[in-house]
Design a protein around this motif. Sequence first.
Motif, PDB file in Angstrom:
ATOM      1  N   VAL A   8       0.833  -1.207   0.000  1.00 30.45           N
ATOM      2  CA  VAL A   8       0.000   0.000   0.000  1.00 30.45           C
ATOM      3  C   VAL A   8       0.866   1.256   0.000  1.00 30.45           C
ATOM      4  O   VAL A   8       0.359   2.368   0.214  1.00 30.45           O
ATOM      5  CB  VAL A   8      -0.962   0.011   1.212  1.00 30.45           C
ATOM      6  N   TYR A   9       2.171   1.101  -0.230  1.00 30.64           N
ATOM      7  CA  TYR A   9       3.114   2.213  -0.364  1.00 30.64           C
ATOM      8  C   TYR A   9       3.221   3.069   0.904  1.00 30.64           C
ATOM      9  O   TYR A   9       3.554   4.246   0.830  1.00 30.64           O
ATOM     10  CB  TYR A   9       2.720   3.123  -1.524  1.00 30.64           C
ATOM     11  N   GLY A  10       2.910   2.498   2.056  1.00 29.26           N
ATOM     12  CA  GLY A  10       3.000   3.301   3.268  1.00 29.26           C
ATOM     13  C   GLY A  10       2.622   2.514   4.497  1.00 29.26           C
ATOM     14  O   GLY A  10       2.842   1.302   4.572  1.00 29.26           O
ATOM     15  N   MET A  11       2.016   3.215   5.461  1.00 30.10           N
ATOM     16  CA  MET A  11       1.668   2.586   6.727  1.00 30.10           C
ATOM     17  C   MET A  11       0.226   2.103   6.718  1.00 30.10           C
ATOM     18  O   MET A  11      -0.647   2.713   6.104  1.00 30.10           O
ATOM     19  CB  MET A  11       1.891   3.570   7.877  1.00 30.10           C
ATOM     20  N   ALA A  58      -3.684  17.342   6.644  1.00 30.56           N
ATOM     21  CA  ALA A  58      -3.627  16.546   5.413  1.00 30.56           C
ATOM     22  C   ALA A  58      -3.480  15.060   5.716  1.00 30.56           C
ATOM     23  O   ALA A  58      -4.097  14.209   5.070  1.00 30.56           O
ATOM     24  CB  ALA A  58      -2.466  17.026   4.541  1.00 30.56           C
ATOM     25  N   ILE A  59      -2.665  14.743   6.716  1.00 24.62           N
ATOM     26  CA  ILE A  59      -2.463  13.338   7.100  1.00 24.62           C
ATOM     27  C   ILE A  59      -3.746  12.727   7.636  1.00 24.62           C
ATOM     28  O   ILE A  59      -4.115  11.601   7.298  1.00 24.62           O
ATOM     29  CB  ILE A  59      -1.333  13.239   8.146  1.00 24.62           C
ATOM     30  N   THR A  60      -4.465  13.501   8.469  1.00 24.61           N
ATOM     31  CA  THR A  60      -5.715  12.997   9.049  1.00 24.61           C
ATOM     32  C   THR A  60      -6.779  12.782   7.985  1.00 24.61           C
ATOM     33  O   THR A  60      -7.461  11.759   7.949  1.00 24.61           O
ATOM     34  CB  THR A  60      -6.243  13.981  10.119  1.00 24.61           C
ATOM     35  N   LEU A  61      -6.933  13.733   7.061  1.00 26.43           N
ATOM     36  CA  LEU A  61      -7.959  13.635   6.020  1.00 26.43           C
ATOM     37  C   LEU A  61      -7.617  12.588   4.979  1.00 26.43           C
ATOM     38  O   LEU A  61      -8.501  12.047   4.320  1.00 26.43           O
ATOM     39  CB  LEU A  61      -8.144  15.000   5.346  1.00 26.43           C
ATOM     40  N   GLY A  62      -6.321  12.271   4.831  1.00 30.16           N
ATOM     41  CA  GLY A  62      -5.918  11.351   3.771  1.00 30.16           C
ATOM     42  C   GLY A  62      -5.877   9.901   4.171  1.00 30.16           C
ATOM     43  O   GLY A  62      -5.601   9.046   3.351  1.00 30.16           O
ATOM     44  N   TRP A 112      -1.897   5.346  -3.007  1.00 27.64           N
ATOM     45  CA  TRP A 112      -1.176   6.590  -3.259  1.00 27.64           C
ATOM     46  C   TRP A 112      -1.439   7.617  -2.162  1.00 27.64           C
ATOM     47  O   TRP A 112      -0.636   8.517  -1.932  1.00 27.64           O
ATOM     48  CB  TRP A 112      -1.532   7.152  -4.632  1.00 27.64           C
ATOM     49  N   ALA A 113      -2.578   7.478  -1.481  1.00 27.77           N
ATOM     50  CA  ALA A 113      -2.850   8.352  -0.328  1.00 27.77           C
ATOM     51  C   ALA A 113      -1.936   7.993   0.837  1.00 27.77           C
ATOM     52  O   ALA A 113      -1.421   8.875   1.528  1.00 27.77           O
ATOM     53  CB  ALA A 113      -4.312   8.239   0.087  1.00 27.77           C
ATOM     54  N   CYS A 123       3.229   9.348   3.965  1.00 28.39           N
ATOM     55  CA  CYS A 123       4.666   9.198   4.249  1.00 28.39           C
ATOM     56  C   CYS A 123       5.460  10.350   3.649  1.00 28.39           C
ATOM     57  O   CYS A 123       6.433  10.826   4.244  1.00 28.39           O
ATOM     58  CB  CYS A 123       5.164   7.859   3.706  1.00 28.39           C
ATOM     59  N   LEU A 124       5.048  10.798   2.462  1.00 23.47           N
ATOM     60  CA  LEU A 124       5.727  11.934   1.830  1.00 23.47           C
ATOM     61  C   LEU A 124       5.560  13.195   2.675  1.00 23.47           C
ATOM     62  O   LEU A 124       6.507  13.985   2.820  1.00 23.47           O
ATOM     63  CB  LEU A 124       5.173  12.154   0.424  1.00 23.47           C
TER      64      LEU A 124
END
Length: 283
Positions: free
Chosen positions: A165-168, A222-226, A232-233, A238-239
């Motif tokens: 999932v490209y992240g956490m 942004a982190i909370t809403l995404g 990609w979200a 992570c980005l």
Amino acid sequence: SDPFLEWYQSPLSLEDWLAGGSMLLLSSIFIPLTTLVAFIMYKADKEIIGYRYLVSSTFVDILCMIQYGGINGIAILFKNPLVDKKHGRSAMHFYLDWTWYTCCLHYPLIAWSRFAAIKTPMWFCRQKRWHSYLICLLPYLLALILGCSTHWSQFFVRFYFEPAVYGMLAEDFVKWTIVLIIRDRSTSGGDQGFSKGQMSVEKRLMFPCVINNLIFVLGQFAITLGTGTGKWATWLICLLFFINSAANCVLLLLFSPNIRASVLRRGKSVSTCERATVSVLQL
């Protein structure tokens, strides 16, 4: 059954290369640059007291960039979560929490250092080096206490790096969101105790600190809403964590002519006379 088994068994796609490669590319640029900036500030911290607190903050930024950029990129390109499910995920999440809490707790520390440098310059300029770095240990210790107090709690939700999932990803889908917004305000005061060149540098350090606080707050929204809107979200999350740490280095280079001049000299410190000249030119 593993919902990501098909992804692990398939070859790397163009999306995988873009997601993992971009993280490694950013890490290869900003981690060495941030390390160089930290080294420059460490060499000059006998003269500029505020650098000592920024060195501590920059060290945590490097750790955050390694884990959110470098480790994530390696995990994606090698299609390997890097840790085992039984014990590795718990240990990794504890480390992730500790570094993130430490990063967050450095914001009030930096804000306090800016306030103290301008409000009580006589006391601030007389700080011994070991005294300053001892104060810098407080965020690390408080983060450790905070991590221990939450890691084994019932409400605790474990996150881990999932390359597919490209992240956490959370081990369950019960969302527990803690929004931490830290604000600081710095006010100007007397200039006694510093030379004009030193005071100019100390005041200039206010600008990157204030701007980075704004980046931090916007990043948390942004982190909370995404969360939970596609791979990609999660990559974007992570980005954003990475950018939050990389921005400190960029802002210091933009607003500190002394650091910028030293970087252009490949890490060589700018002399006191040259610092004064650069400061005058930038004012």
